[in-house]
Enzyme design. Structure first.
Site, PDB file in Angstrom:
ATOM      1  N   SER A  12      -8.175 -34.536  23.613  1.00  0.00           N
ATOM      2  CA  SER A  12      -7.274 -36.150  23.341  1.00  0.00           C
ATOM      3  C   SER A  12      -6.214 -36.587  23.073  1.00  0.00           C
ATOM      4  O   SER A  12      -6.287 -35.423  21.943  1.00  0.00           O
ATOM      5  CB  SER A  12      -8.350 -36.942  23.864  1.00  0.00           C
ATOM      6  OG  SER A  12      -8.811 -37.650  22.311  1.00  0.00           O
ATOM      7  N   LYS A  81     -16.312 -43.985  13.468  1.00  0.00           N
ATOM      8  CA  LYS A  81     -17.378 -44.475  14.969  1.00  0.00           C
ATOM      9  C   LYS A  81     -18.442 -43.387  15.814  1.00  0.00           C
ATOM     10  O   LYS A  81     -19.635 -43.555  15.855  1.00  0.00           O
ATOM     11  CB  LYS A  81     -17.183 -45.052  15.539  1.00  0.00           C
ATOM     12  CG  LYS A  81     -16.026 -45.229  16.371  1.00  0.00           C
ATOM     13  CD  LYS A  81     -14.895 -46.577  17.232  1.00  0.00           C
ATOM     14  CE  LYS A  81     -14.439 -45.586  18.350  1.00  0.00           C
ATOM     15  NZ  LYS A  81     -15.004 -45.590  19.661  1.00  0.00           N
ATOM     16  N   ASP A  82     -17.567 -41.753  15.742  1.00  0.00           N
ATOM     17  CA  ASP A  82     -18.463 -41.776  16.825  1.00  0.00           C
ATOM     18  C   ASP A  82     -19.413 -40.799  16.045  1.00  0.00           C
ATOM     19  O   ASP A  82     -19.943 -39.756  17.275  1.00  0.00           O
ATOM     20  CB  ASP A  82     -17.363 -40.884  17.711  1.00  0.00           C
ATOM     21  CG  ASP A  82     -16.737 -41.502  18.809  1.00  0.00           C
ATOM     22  OD1 ASP A  82     -16.995 -42.139  19.331  1.00  0.00           O
ATOM     23  OD2 ASP A  82     -15.872 -41.029  18.621  1.00  0.00           O
ATOM     24  N   THR A 122     -15.694 -52.434  30.205  1.00  0.00           N
ATOM     25  CA  THR A 122     -15.682 -51.624  29.135  1.00  0.00           C
ATOM     26  C   THR A 122     -16.796 -50.509  28.705  1.00  0.00           C
ATOM     27  O   THR A 122     -18.320 -50.998  29.839  1.00  0.00           O
ATOM     28  CB  THR A 122     -16.102 -52.685  27.774  1.00  0.00           C
ATOM     29  OG1 THR A 122     -17.101 -51.936  26.669  1.00  0.00           O
ATOM     30  CG2 THR A 122     -17.170 -53.564  28.367  1.00  0.00           C
ATOM     31  N   SER A 124     -18.599 -49.745  25.968  1.00  0.00           N
ATOM     32  CA  SER A 124     -19.791 -50.218  25.122  1.00  0.00           C
ATOM     33  C   SER A 124     -20.448 -51.411  25.257  1.00  0.00           C
ATOM     34  O   SER A 124     -20.222 -52.257  25.814  1.00  0.00           O
ATOM     35  CB  SER A 124     -18.906 -50.934  24.034  1.00  0.00           C
ATOM     36  OG  SER A 124     -19.409 -51.222  22.939  1.00  0.00           O
ATOM     37  N   ARG A 126     -22.466 -52.785  22.715  1.00  0.00           N
ATOM     38  CA  ARG A 126     -21.936 -53.909  22.032  1.00  0.00           C
ATOM     39  C   ARG A 126     -20.870 -55.014  22.370  1.00  0.00           C
ATOM     40  O   ARG A 126     -20.554 -55.730  22.037  1.00  0.00           O
ATOM     41  CB  ARG A 126     -21.225 -53.132  20.935  1.00  0.00           C
ATOM     42  CG  ARG A 126     -20.586 -53.826  19.621  1.00  0.00           C
ATOM     43  CD  ARG A 126     -20.251 -53.240  18.296  1.00  0.00           C
ATOM     44  NE  ARG A 126     -18.768 -51.839  18.747  1.00  0.00           N
ATOM     45  CZ  ARG A 126     -17.432 -52.336  19.024  1.00  0.00           C
ATOM     46  NH1 ARG A 126     -17.500 -53.934  18.786  1.00  0.00           N
ATOM     47  NH2 ARG A 126     -16.875 -51.826  20.019  1.00  0.00           N
ATOM     48  N   ARG A 127     -19.397 -54.167  23.188  1.00  0.00           N
ATOM     49  CA  ARG A 127     -18.730 -54.970  23.775  1.00  0.00           C
ATOM     50  C   ARG A 127     -19.121 -56.069  24.609  1.00  0.00           C
ATOM     51  O   ARG A 127     -18.401 -57.268  25.043  1.00  0.00           O
ATOM     52  CB  ARG A 127     -17.164 -53.994  23.607  1.00  0.00           C
ATOM     53  CG  ARG A 127     -17.005 -52.985  23.228  1.00  0.00           C
ATOM     54  CD  ARG A 127     -15.593 -52.142  23.253  1.00  0.00           C
ATOM     55  NE  ARG A 127     -14.664 -52.025  22.070  1.00  0.00           N
ATOM     56  CZ  ARG A 127     -14.147 -51.146  22.545  1.00  0.00           C
ATOM     57  NH1 ARG A 127     -14.498 -50.070  22.756  1.00  0.00           N
ATOM     58  NH2 ARG A 127     -13.726 -50.517  21.197  1.00  0.00           N
ATOM     59  N   ARG A 144     -15.173 -45.079  31.066  1.00  0.00           N
ATOM     60  CA  ARG A 144     -15.227 -44.232  30.631  1.00  0.00           C
ATOM     61  C   ARG A 144     -13.507 -43.451  30.871  1.00  0.00           C
ATOM     62  O   ARG A 144     -12.851 -43.682  31.935  1.00  0.00           O
ATOM     63  CB  ARG A 144     -16.036 -42.999  31.189  1.00  0.00           C
ATOM     64  CG  ARG A 144     -17.866 -43.288  31.370  1.00  0.00           C
ATOM     65  CD  ARG A 144     -18.462 -43.506  29.748  1.00  0.00           C
ATOM     66  NE  ARG A 144     -17.838 -42.105  28.736  1.00  0.00           N
ATOM     67  CZ  ARG A 144     -18.153 -40.588  29.034  1.00  0.00           C
ATOM     68  NH1 ARG A 144     -19.606 -40.812  30.269  1.00  0.00           N
ATOM     69  NH2 ARG A 144     -17.852 -40.032  28.460  1.00  0.00           N
ATOM     70  N   ASN A 146     -10.611 -41.656  28.108  1.00  0.00           N
ATOM     71  CA  ASN A 146      -9.962 -41.764  27.150  1.00  0.00           C
ATOM     72  C   ASN A 146      -8.667 -43.022  27.231  1.00  0.00           C
ATOM     73  O   ASN A 146      -8.671 -43.555  28.074  1.00  0.00           O
ATOM     74  CB  ASN A 146      -8.335 -40.936  26.601  1.00  0.00           C
ATOM     75  CG  ASN A 146      -7.664 -40.298  28.398  1.00  0.00           C
ATOM     76  OD1 ASN A 146      -6.633 -40.969  28.867  1.00  0.00           O
ATOM     77  ND2 ASN A 146      -7.480 -39.019  27.976  1.00  0.00           N
ATOM     78  N   THR A 149      -7.069 -43.257  30.857  1.00  0.00           N
ATOM     79  CA  THR A 149      -6.806 -43.910  31.212  1.00  0.00           C
ATOM     80  C   THR A 149      -7.355 -44.908  32.016  1.00  0.00           C
ATOM     81  O   THR A 149      -7.638 -45.311  32.697  1.00  0.00           O
ATOM     82  CB  THR A 149      -8.296 -42.285  31.476  1.00  0.00           C
ATOM     83  OG1 THR A 149      -7.865 -41.705  31.443  1.00  0.00           O
ATOM     84  CG2 THR A 149      -9.099 -42.540  32.418  1.00  0.00           C
ATOM     85  N   ARG A 150      -7.891 -45.748  30.358  1.00  0.00           N
ATOM     86  CA  ARG A 150      -9.062 -46.321  30.641  1.00  0.00           C
ATOM     87  C   ARG A 150      -6.923 -47.424  31.134  1.00  0.00           C
ATOM     88  O   ARG A 150      -7.494 -49.176  31.936  1.00  0.00           O
ATOM     89  CB  ARG A 150      -9.762 -47.057  29.215  1.00  0.00           C
ATOM     90  CG  ARG A 150     -10.447 -46.402  29.137  1.00  0.00           C
ATOM     91  CD  ARG A 150     -10.923 -47.136  28.338  1.00  0.00           C
ATOM     92  NE  ARG A 150     -11.903 -45.926  27.462  1.00  0.00           N
ATOM     93  CZ  ARG A 150     -13.442 -46.482  27.016  1.00  0.00           C
ATOM     94  NH1 ARG A 150     -13.742 -47.946  26.625  1.00  0.00           N
ATOM     95  NH2 ARG A 150     -14.434 -45.186  26.071  1.00  0.00           N
ATOM     96  N   CYS A 237     -25.157 -45.608  20.302  1.00  0.00           N
ATOM     97  CA  CYS A 237     -25.007 -46.371  21.713  1.00  0.00           C
ATOM     98  C   CYS A 237     -25.988 -47.236  22.351  1.00  0.00           C
ATOM     99  O   CYS A 237     -25.484 -47.976  23.167  1.00  0.00           O
ATOM    100  CB  CYS A 237     -24.678 -44.764  22.164  1.00  0.00           C
ATOM    101  SG  CYS A 237     -22.941 -44.433  21.303  1.00  0.00           S
TER     102      CYS A 237
END
Length: 287
Positions: A12, A81-82, A122, A124, A126-127, A144, A146, A149-150, A237
């Site tokens: 990416s 974070k990944d 989103t 996520s 968490r979000r 989903r 990158n 793309t979002r 996740c």
């Protein structure tokens, strides 16, 4: 050092920018020849399902770790974070450079100005859980892909707003009038958000010596505490949890949040002198 170094990276735009950032730091530190080799990960290839359904953490890192262990590359650069909180046998985090802005941002509209019932995208949990707590009137859909793309999906009308990490937007040089950073009190970031992790083989002493010059002690202290929180809490996740530690004057401040199956949030805040000790306090308080 005398040998050419090969960095493994996802393909990416953001991953390549991050890998080149580390390559430049190593060139400056050791005057070494550094190239970047691109890998495709399972997380990059499966875009039609939410991350928790296909395995969560590790989806963006496994192929790079396998290449490291096989000696195909010398180091791998990850968005920390990944990266799963347990190091695979034989691999270590040789460097954690200074962290960028750890906050999330709404792209499209500010939180307070989002119209009732509008759509926010989103991928996520968490979000999603924190957004639902702050604005239960909103409709949240999964997304989903990158960063570009979002943003493209948002601009084409798939949603009224989306949530992205400020660090990713900054690293890609994306400047838009409709980017609205969220305070940590509004949206606790993911563990290690904004930080990079440079992974290498544990027995590569010459490279570890170079990476020591790329490492940032304060960032390592903070994200080590955050990752200890996630590891002890059993998160990934599949668990809507966030933890952020930063230095405030001479001490550290911690904010953590978790959500139960019913979507109810539990929050914890503390200050202290040792990030990992603070993280364990947060685990006990939120268990």
């Amino acid at each position: 050092m005398g040998r050419a170094l090969v960095i493994g990276s996802r393909g990416s735009a953001l991953a390549l920018v991050q890998s080149e950032q580390i390559a430049d730091a190593i060139r400056k530190e050791a005057n070494a020849e550094v190239t970047v080799r691109v890998f495709s990960t399972r997380g990059d290839e499966i875009l039609d399902r939410p991350l928790p359904e296909i395995g969560g953490k590790g989806l963006f890192t496994l192929e790079l770790e396998q290449a490291l262990l096989a000696g195909e590359i010398d180091l791998a650069v990850h968005s920390l974070k990944d990266l799963p909180t347990e190091d695979p046998e034989g691999l270590v985090l040789g460097a954690i450079p200074a962290r960028a802005d750890a906050r999330d941002a709404l792209v499209g509209c500010s939180l307070e100005d989002l119209p009732t019932g509008c759509v926010v995208a989103t991928g996520s949990l968490r979000r999603r859980s924190q957004l639902a707590s702050a604005r239960p009137d909103l409709k949240v859909i999964d997304i989903r892909g990158n960063v570009p793309t979002r943003l493209e999906k948002r601009d084409k009308g798939l949603c009224d707003a989306t949530i992205l990490a400020v660090a990713g937007l900054d690293r890609l040089g994306i400047e838009r009038a409709d980017i609205f950073p969220l305070a940590v009190s509004e949206m606790v970031p993911a563990v290690a958000q904004g930080a990079l992790g440079v992974q290498c083989r544990a027995d590569d002493a010459p490279l570890l010596s170079i990476l020591a010059g790329v490492d940032d002690e304060e960032t390592r202290l903070c994200v080590t505490g955050e990752r200890a929180f996630l590891r002890q809490y059993g998160g990934g996740c599949n668990v809507p949890a966030g933890c952020h530690i930063r230095r405030v004057d001479r001490r550290f401040a911690l904010d953590a949040v978790v959500s139960d199956e019913q979507g109810a949030l539990r929050r914890f805040h503390c200050a202290g002198d040792d990030p990992t000790t603070m993280a364990m306090l947060a685990v006990d308080a939120l268990a």
